[in-house]
Design a protein around this motif. Structure first.
Motif, PDB file in Angstrom:
ATOM      1  N   VAL A 153      43.782  30.662  36.493  1.00 61.00           N
ATOM      2  CA  VAL A 153      44.353  31.176  37.738  1.00 61.00           C
ATOM      3  C   VAL A 153      44.123  32.680  37.836  1.00 61.00           C
ATOM      4  CG1 VAL A 153      46.511  31.592  38.990  1.00 61.00           C
ATOM      5  CG2 VAL A 153      46.074  29.351  37.969  1.00 61.00           C
ATOM      6  N   ALA A 154      44.350  33.382  36.712  1.00 67.94           N
ATOM      7  CA  ALA A 154      44.136  34.833  36.695  1.00 67.94           C
ATOM      8  C   ALA A 154      42.662  35.177  36.912  1.00 67.94           C
ATOM      9  CB  ALA A 154      44.621  35.411  35.365  1.00 67.94           C
ATOM     10  N   LEU A 155      41.760  34.379  36.325  1.00 65.16           N
ATOM     11  CA  LEU A 155      40.328  34.633  36.490  1.00 65.16           C
ATOM     12  C   LEU A 155      39.913  34.473  37.949  1.00 65.16           C
ATOM     13  CD1 LEU A 155      37.489  35.136  35.310  1.00 65.16           C
ATOM     14  CD2 LEU A 155      37.317  32.669  34.897  1.00 65.16           C
ATOM     15  N   ARG A 156      40.377  33.418  38.609  1.00 61.69           N
ATOM     16  CA  ARG A 156      40.030  33.221  40.017  1.00 61.69           C
ATOM     17  C   ARG A 156      40.585  34.338  40.891  1.00 61.69           C
ATOM     18  NH1 ARG A 156      41.138  27.602  38.788  1.00 61.69           N
ATOM     19  NH2 ARG A 156      43.223  27.790  39.713  1.00 61.69           N
ATOM     20  N   GLN A 157      41.803  34.779  40.585  1.00 59.00           N
ATOM     21  CA  GLN A 157      42.379  35.884  41.344  1.00 59.00           C
ATOM     22  C   GLN A 157      41.551  37.154  41.167  1.00 59.00           C
ATOM     23  OE1 GLN A 157      46.377  35.934  39.793  1.00 59.00           O
ATOM     24  NE2 GLN A 157      47.158  34.539  41.368  1.00 59.00           N
ATOM     25  N   GLN A 158      41.087  37.378  39.950  1.00 56.03           N
ATOM     26  CA  GLN A 158      40.281  38.569  39.676  1.00 56.03           C
ATOM     27  C   GLN A 158      38.957  38.512  40.433  1.00 56.03           C
ATOM     28  OE1 GLN A 158      39.558  39.173  35.495  1.00 56.03           O
ATOM     29  NE2 GLN A 158      39.109  41.348  35.735  1.00 56.03           N
ATOM     30  N   ILE A 159      38.326  37.341  40.475  1.00 48.91           N
ATOM     31  CA  ILE A 159      37.063  37.192  41.193  1.00 48.91           C
ATOM     32  C   ILE A 159      37.266  37.402  42.686  1.00 48.91           C
ATOM     33  CG2 ILE A 159      35.294  35.517  41.864  1.00 48.91           C
ATOM     34  CD1 ILE A 159      35.351  34.457  39.037  1.00 48.91           C
ATOM     35  N   ARG A 160      38.351  36.846  43.234  1.00 45.32           N
ATOM     36  CA  ARG A 160      38.615  37.055  44.661  1.00 45.32           C
ATOM     37  C   ARG A 160      38.813  38.535  44.970  1.00 45.32           C
ATOM     38  NH1 ARG A 160      42.246  32.477  43.954  1.00 45.32           N
ATOM     39  NH2 ARG A 160      41.171  30.595  44.644  1.00 45.32           N
ATOM     40  N   GLY A 176      28.499  28.652  26.470  1.00 48.20           N
ATOM     41  CA  GLY A 176      28.944  27.415  27.100  1.00 48.20           C
ATOM     42  C   GLY A 176      30.227  27.504  27.893  1.00 48.20           C
ATOM     43  N   VAL A 177      30.839  28.696  28.000  1.00 47.06           N
ATOM     44  CA  VAL A 177      32.122  28.772  28.721  1.00 47.06           C
ATOM     45  C   VAL A 177      31.940  28.777  30.237  1.00 47.06           C
ATOM     46  CG1 VAL A 177      33.369  29.934  26.868  1.00 47.06           C
ATOM     47  CG2 VAL A 177      32.152  31.302  28.576  1.00 47.06           C
ATOM     48  N   GLY A 178      30.726  29.071  30.709  1.00 47.57           N
ATOM     49  CA  GLY A 178      30.493  29.067  32.148  1.00 47.57           C
ATOM     50  C   GLY A 178      30.307  30.448  32.742  1.00 47.57           C
ATOM     51  N   LYS A 179      29.617  31.321  32.028  1.00 45.30           N
ATOM     52  CA  LYS A 179      29.400  32.681  32.541  1.00 45.30           C
ATOM     53  C   LYS A 179      28.527  32.660  33.790  1.00 45.30           C
ATOM     54  CE  LYS A 179      27.899  34.210  28.494  1.00 45.30           C
ATOM     55  NZ  LYS A 179      28.231  33.081  27.595  1.00 45.30           N
ATOM     56  N   GLU A 180      27.487  31.823  33.793  1.00 47.83           N
ATOM     57  CA  GLU A 180      26.646  31.729  34.988  1.00 47.83           C
ATOM     58  C   GLU A 180      27.427  31.116  36.152  1.00 47.83           C
ATOM     59  OE1 GLU A 180      22.647  29.536  36.763  1.00 47.83           O
ATOM     60  OE2 GLU A 180      23.055  29.426  34.606  1.00 47.83           O
ATOM     61  N   VAL A 181      28.280  30.148  35.859  1.00 47.42           N
ATOM     62  CA  VAL A 181      29.100  29.529  36.906  1.00 47.42           C
ATOM     63  C   VAL A 181      29.987  30.589  37.562  1.00 47.42           C
ATOM     64  CG1 VAL A 181      30.925  27.845  37.365  1.00 47.42           C
ATOM     65  CG2 VAL A 181      29.067  27.265  35.809  1.00 47.42           C
ATOM     66  N   ALA A 182      30.591  31.452  36.738  1.00 44.60           N
ATOM     67  CA  ALA A 182      31.444  32.517  37.272  1.00 44.60           C
ATOM     68  C   ALA A 182      30.622  33.493  38.112  1.00 44.60           C
ATOM     69  CB  ALA A 182      32.135  33.252  36.129  1.00 44.60           C
ATOM     70  N   ALA A 183      29.410  33.801  37.644  1.00 47.21           N
ATOM     71  CA  ALA A 183      28.546  34.726  38.394  1.00 47.21           C
ATOM     72  C   ALA A 183      28.173  34.143  39.747  1.00 47.21           C
ATOM     73  CB  ALA A 183      27.292  35.036  37.580  1.00 47.21           C
ATOM     74  N   ARG A 184      27.854  32.861  39.778  1.00 48.03           N
ATOM     75  CA  ARG A 184      27.490  32.227  41.054  1.00 48.03           C
ATOM     76  C   ARG A 184      28.706  32.127  41.987  1.00 48.03           C
ATOM     77  NH1 ARG A 184      22.469  30.117  41.449  1.00 48.03           N
ATOM     78  NH2 ARG A 184      21.240  29.940  39.523  1.00 48.03           N
ATOM     79  N   ALA A 185      29.890  31.891  41.427  1.00 45.76           N
ATOM     80  CA  ALA A 185      31.097  31.857  42.254  1.00 45.76           C
ATOM     81  C   ALA A 185      31.355  33.230  42.868  1.00 45.76           C
ATOM     82  CB  ALA A 185      32.292  31.416  41.414  1.00 45.76           C
ATOM     83  N   LEU A 186      31.155  34.273  42.072  1.00 49.04           N
ATOM     84  CA  LEU A 186      31.336  35.640  42.567  1.00 49.04           C
ATOM     85  C   LEU A 186      30.324  35.954  43.664  1.00 49.04           C
ATOM     86  CD1 LEU A 186      32.590  38.449  42.384  1.00 49.04           C
ATOM     87  CD2 LEU A 186      31.111  38.915  40.431  1.00 49.04           C
ATOM     88  N   VAL A 308      31.882  48.204  35.142  1.00 48.41           N
ATOM     89  CA  VAL A 308      32.825  48.712  36.141  1.00 48.41           C
ATOM     90  C   VAL A 308      33.997  47.729  36.237  1.00 48.41           C
ATOM     91  CG1 VAL A 308      33.149  49.306  38.574  1.00 48.41           C
ATOM     92  CG2 VAL A 308      31.005  49.885  37.413  1.00 48.41           C
ATOM     93  N   VAL A 309      33.646  46.446  36.247  1.00 41.19           N
ATOM     94  CA  VAL A 309      34.638  45.366  36.154  1.00 41.19           C
ATOM     95  C   VAL A 309      34.159  44.413  35.070  1.00 41.19           C
ATOM     96  CG1 VAL A 309      35.758  43.451  37.332  1.00 41.19           C
ATOM     97  CG2 VAL A 309      35.247  45.542  38.602  1.00 41.19           C
ATOM     98  N   THR A 310      35.056  44.005  34.189  1.00 38.90           N
ATOM     99  CA  THR A 310      34.706  43.043  33.147  1.00 38.90           C
ATOM    100  C   THR A 310      35.516  41.764  33.338  1.00 38.90           C
ATOM    101  OG1 THR A 310      34.205  44.809  31.562  1.00 38.90           O
ATOM    102  CG2 THR A 310      34.578  42.612  30.664  1.00 38.90           C
ATOM    103  N   LEU A 311      34.820  40.648  33.401  1.00 40.22           N
ATOM    104  CA  LEU A 311      35.467  39.336  33.491  1.00 40.22           C
ATOM    105  C   LEU A 311      35.373  38.652  32.129  1.00 40.22           C
ATOM    106  CD1 LEU A 311      34.055  37.944  36.873  1.00 40.22           C
ATOM    107  CD2 LEU A 311      36.283  39.010  36.475  1.00 40.22           C
ATOM    108  N   HIS A 312      36.494  38.248  31.582  1.00 34.39           N
ATOM    109  CA  HIS A 312      36.525  37.522  30.314  1.00 34.39           C
ATOM    110  C   HIS A 312      36.708  36.032  30.617  1.00 34.39           C
ATOM    111  CE1 HIS A 312      36.784  41.135  27.761  1.00 34.39           C
ATOM    112  NE2 HIS A 312      37.488  41.650  28.762  1.00 34.39           N
ATOM    113  N   ILE A 313      35.710  35.244  30.278  1.00 33.85           N
ATOM    114  CA  ILE A 313      35.789  33.800  30.512  1.00 33.85           C
ATOM    115  C   ILE A 313      36.391  33.155  29.266  1.00 33.85           C
ATOM    116  CG2 ILE A 313      34.549  31.748  31.247  1.00 33.85           C
ATOM    117  CD1 ILE A 313      34.339  34.098  33.191  1.00 33.85           C
TER     118      ILE A 313
END
Length: 448
Positions: A153-160, A176-186, A308-313
């Motif tokens: 939930v916190a990760l999605r809020q951060q991406i938004r 395998g945690v989904g770093k590319e998935v997060a990048a494409r969502a962003l 500048v912004v770091t996302l931890h998956i």
């Protein structure tokens, strides 16, 4: 949004002055240009204004300017100004996308009225796009990054929060945690969502061709360079460049990447002319880049530019309560992909899935879902080695109990009576254990 602005193009100075005066007196912001080329640089899909242009212009004429503007944004309002002999041409141009036309000489009130209507149309267009983008962004993020755990939930809020910005982003996490998935969502949730997404696996680039691959080259820049080649960065102009496994880049290339990010420009091999870049950079790494920077393996100045912004998956064990629902979601995707009926996933199977450690994270879980759909691994019984680890017996038993309760809650859609009956414990015991393991019933309620 920035101020609504009228771009007014006419090569005659007295007409530019008259238009600027008429529009300014009505509190309308106007920028005047003597040629089409400079006006065109102001136009983008997000530009909150309109274009008023004479048809007869030196160099690029008004009709060409209109076509170029509509290539950038097919809904961009263009008002053509024409002499008496060009009226028929202007009428035909309206069929090609012009918003309206004004015949010289026109009254100032006619100019103001037409401009106001065009600005209203532009305002409505942009507002509708923003609404669609907000809805689409939410759907895109939640569809790609499923999970009701606090960390997701916190990760999605951060991406938004960062999607609408132009900040460069560093994504870190295990394999395998989904770093590319997060990048494409962003990317999908950002204002660049309809522009290119250039996925560059830095570890897979041939060492002798990395520079040419990223920056491009001119004909004759090196042996075998028979013609000019546009690099991956330049080809992604307007979109996002995703640098996967960026820690694999050699140090000399890290220096050139730093220059590209700082200046938003690159220079092709064999050329001295810089090429402007309109891209957003997203980088990903499974390594601790701060530790690598401390040892000189990775440039610290590049790290500071990227994060500048770091996302931890999070790794899958860190959100174990998400595993049951995530597995069901992946089974559904696999069934659609292989054109197979979606098999039933029992509570017992979800319990077994939730109890495994999944060292390969979401990627390994996705492979298991594929095998399950294909009937290659129907049992998915956790291996004995899955119980091994550095924690003591008590910790491992607690983690296993939490996973079983989460799996049962997921299997029964958060319905407590069915859950404690399936687990063969009392209602009070279920409440106490949910409180002990910080499990919320709301996190497992079935959505409509």
């Amino acid at each position: 949004m920035s101020e609504e602005t009228i771009l007014f193009v006419d090569d005659e100075e007295h007409l530019r002055f008259a238009a600027e005066q008429s529009l300014s007196l009505e509190d309308l912001s106007v920028m005047c240009f003597a040629d089409a080329e400079r006006a065109l640089t102001r136009i983008s899909r997000a530009f909150p204004g309109i274009l008023v242009t004479d048809i007869r212009l030196p160099g690029m004429d008004g009709l060409t300017l209109m076509r170029r503007a509509l290539e950038i944004d097919p809904e961009f309002p263009v008002i053509l100004v024409t002499g008496h002999g060009d009226v028929e041409l202007a009428v035909r141009s309206m069929r090609d996308g012009a918003y309206d036309f004004l015949e010289k000489p026109y009254a100032p009130s006619r100019l103001v009225e037409t401009v106001r209507r065009a600005l209203d149309k532009r305002r409505l267009t942009i507002e509708n796009r923003q609404l669609r983008q907000q809805v689409g962004a939410r759907d895109a993020i939640e569809a790609r990054l499923t999970g009701r755990s606090a960390v997701m939930v916190a990760l999605r809020q951060q991406i938004r929060a960062i999607a609408a910005t132009e900040a460069d982003v560093l994504i870190v996490g295990e394999t395998g945690v989904g770093k590319e998935v997060a990048a494409r969502a962003l990317h999908r949730a950002s204002g660049r969502g309809e522009m290119p997404f250039a996925h560059i696996n830095c570890a897979a680039l041939p060492a002798d061709l990395i520079e040419s691959e990223l920056f491009g080259h001119e004909a004759g820049a090196f042996a075998g360079a028979m013609r000019t080649r546009i690099g991956r960065f330049e080809a992604a102009r307007g979109g996002v460049v995703f640098l996967d496994e960026i820690d694999s880049l050699p140090l000399p290339l890290q220096a050139k990447l730093l220059h590209a990010i700082q200046n938003r420009a690159i220079t092709r091999l064999g050329s001295n002319e810089p090429v402007d870049l309109d891209v957003r950079f997203i980088a990903a790494s499974k390594r601790d880049l701060e530790a690598d920077a401390a040892t000189g393996r990775f440039r610290s100045d590049l790290l500071y530019r990227l994060n500048v912004v770091t996302l931890h998956i999070p790794a899958l064990p860190a959100r174990r309560e998400d595993i049951p629902n995530l597995f069901v979601h992946l089974v559904g995707e696999a069934a659609a992909r292989y054109k197979r009926p979606t098999p039933e996933v029992s509570g017992a199977l979800l319990s077994a899935v939730a109890a495994r450690d999944w060292p390969g994270n979401v990627r390994e879980l996705r492979n298991a879902a594929d095998r399950f759909v294909l009937g290659l691994d129907p049992a998915l019984v956790p291996s004995e080695t899955g119980l091994e680890g550095g924690d003591g017996l008590g910790e491992r038993m607690a983690a296993h109990e939490k996973a079983l309760i989460a799996a049962s809650l997921a299997a029964h859609g958060g319905r407590l009576k069915e859950t404690y009956e399936a687990l063969q414990i009392s209602r009070k015991a279920l409440y106490e254990k949910m409180q002990k393991y910080d499990l919320s019933r709301e996190a497992f309620l079935e959505e409509d």
